[in-house]
Design a protein around this motif. Sequence first.
Motif, mmCIF file in Angstrom:
data_model
loop_
_atom_site.group_PDB
_atom_site.id
_atom_site.type_symbol
_atom_site.label_atom_id
_atom_site.label_comp_id
_atom_site.label_asym_id
_atom_site.label_seq_id
_atom_site.Cartn_x
_atom_site.Cartn_y
_atom_site.Cartn_z
ATOM 1 N N ALA A 3 0.829 -1.201 0.000
ATOM 2 C CA ALA A 3 0.000 0.000 0.000
ATOM 3 C C ALA A 3 0.861 1.247 0.000
ATOM 4 O O ALA A 3 1.904 1.301 0.665
ATOM 5 N N CYS A 16 -5.213 7.068 8.280
ATOM 6 C CA CYS A 16 -5.112 6.160 7.133
ATOM 7 C C CYS A 16 -3.834 5.336 7.194
ATOM 8 O O CYS A 16 -3.841 4.128 6.903
ATOM 9 N N LEU A 19 -4.256 2.578 9.658
ATOM 10 C CA LEU A 19 -5.093 1.510 9.122
ATOM 11 C C LEU A 19 -4.323 0.621 8.150
ATOM 12 O O LEU A 19 -4.428 -0.609 8.183
ATOM 13 N N ALA A 20 -3.529 1.254 7.281
ATOM 14 C CA ALA A 20 -2.758 0.499 6.293
ATOM 15 C C ALA A 20 -1.700 -0.369 6.962
ATOM 16 O O ALA A 20 -1.501 -1.530 6.580
ATOM 17 N N LYS A 22 -1.810 -1.551 9.993
ATOM 18 C CA LYS A 22 -2.505 -2.639 10.677
ATOM 19 C C LYS A 22 -2.891 -3.746 9.696
ATOM 20 O O LYS A 22 -2.777 -4.943 10.006
ATOM 21 N N LYS A 23 -3.344 -3.369 8.511
ATOM 22 C CA LYS A 23 -3.831 -4.357 7.543
ATOM 23 C C LYS A 23 -2.712 -5.067 6.797
ATOM 24 O O LYS A 23 -2.767 -6.289 6.582
ATOM 25 N N TYR A 24 -1.677 -4.300 6.391
ATOM 26 C CA TYR A 24 -0.659 -4.871 5.512
ATOM 27 C C TYR A 24 0.695 -5.102 6.184
ATOM 28 O O TYR A 24 1.547 -5.787 5.629
ATOM 29 N N TYR A 127 -4.014 4.694 -0.300
ATOM 30 C CA TYR A 127 -4.900 5.218 0.737
ATOM 31 C C TYR A 127 -4.807 6.739 0.765
ATOM 32 O O TYR A 127 -3.710 7.300 0.637
ATOM 33 N N VAL A 166 -8.235 3.602 -2.006
ATOM 34 C CA VAL A 166 -8.984 3.315 -0.780
ATOM 35 C C VAL A 166 -9.118 4.623 -0.007
ATOM 36 O O VAL A 166 -8.121 5.218 0.409
ATOM 37 N N PRO A 168 -11.039 5.338 3.146
ATOM 38 C CA PRO A 168 -11.874 4.702 4.167
ATOM 39 C C PRO A 168 -12.860 5.628 4.859
ATOM 40 O O PRO A 168 -13.831 5.162 5.459
ATOM 41 N N THR A 180 -11.799 6.347 15.112
ATOM 42 C CA THR A 180 -11.017 5.214 14.624
ATOM 43 C C THR A 180 -9.569 5.325 15.080
ATOM 44 O O THR A 180 -8.971 4.341 15.535
ATOM 45 N N LEU A 184 -7.024 2.985 17.499
ATOM 46 C CA LEU A 184 -5.758 2.450 16.984
ATOM 47 C C LEU A 184 -4.541 3.048 17.701
ATOM 48 O O LEU A 184 -3.402 2.750 17.332
#
Length: 228
Positions: A3, A16, A19-20, A22-24, A127, A166, A168, A180, A184
Motif C-alpha cells: 500500500a 489512514c 489503518l494500512a 494494521k492491515k498490511y 490510501y 482506498v 476509508p 477510529t 488504533l
Amino acid sequence: MKALVLFSGGVDSTTCLALAVKKYGAENVTALSIYYGQKHDREIKSAENIAEYYKVPLKTLDLTKIFADSDCSLLVQSDKNIPQESYAEQLEKTDGKPVSTYVPFRNGLFLSSAASIALSDECSVIYYGAHSDDSAGNAYPDCSDAFNNAINQAIYIGSGNQLEIVAPFVNSTKKDVVKTGLELDVPYEMTWSCYEGNDKPCGVCGTCRDRIKAFELNGVTDPLMKGE
C-alpha cells in the motif's frame, strides 16, 4: 499486497497510515508526502516524525511549479490571509465555489502522481484521507464521494486493473476519523493540521476548528490544544 499512503502528517492521513499498517504490516506500506508550495513545512516535518514512528519509508515529491499561478491562500505566492472562520462561514461568501484554501485539483493531481509511484513500487492500493466534512458545501470538491469514485475508476482502468484507491473515510465525518484513530492509538500529538506554521496551532482556521471539534465530539481534548 503493498500500500502507498498519501501522507500529509495531519489527522486524516495519519489515521489512514495506521489503518494500512494494521492491515498490511509496516514492511508493506510506503508513505508519500507532497510539497506543493504551502506557506510552511510544519506538516512535512510531522510526516517525517510519524513515518519514523510507524517504521515505514517516506517518499517526498515537489509539485510546487504546477500551482505557481494559483492565488490559493495556502500558497507562498499568495498575499491573501488564511481565513479565521469555519468552512460553513467561508462558504457563505463564495457563491457556491470552493473556499480560498482549496488548492486547485490538488487531490486529483496527488492521486495521479501517487498512481505512477505506486505502480512502479508494485503497490496494489493507494490510501488517502478524504472525509465528508471537507466535501460538505463544495468546500473541497476533490474530497467528495463522487470525485473519489471517478478518480478510482480512472486509475483502475488506466493502470490495467492493477491499482485501486482506498478512501476509508470518504462517507464519514472527522469525528469518525478521530474515533477510529483513538481506537488504533494513533499518536495525534505528533500530527499537524493548522494552516499556519507557528509553534502552536492557531485554533481558529477552518482545519483547526474542525479538528478541535472532532476530538471534543469523542470526549477528549485535542492533544495539541491541551493547556490552551
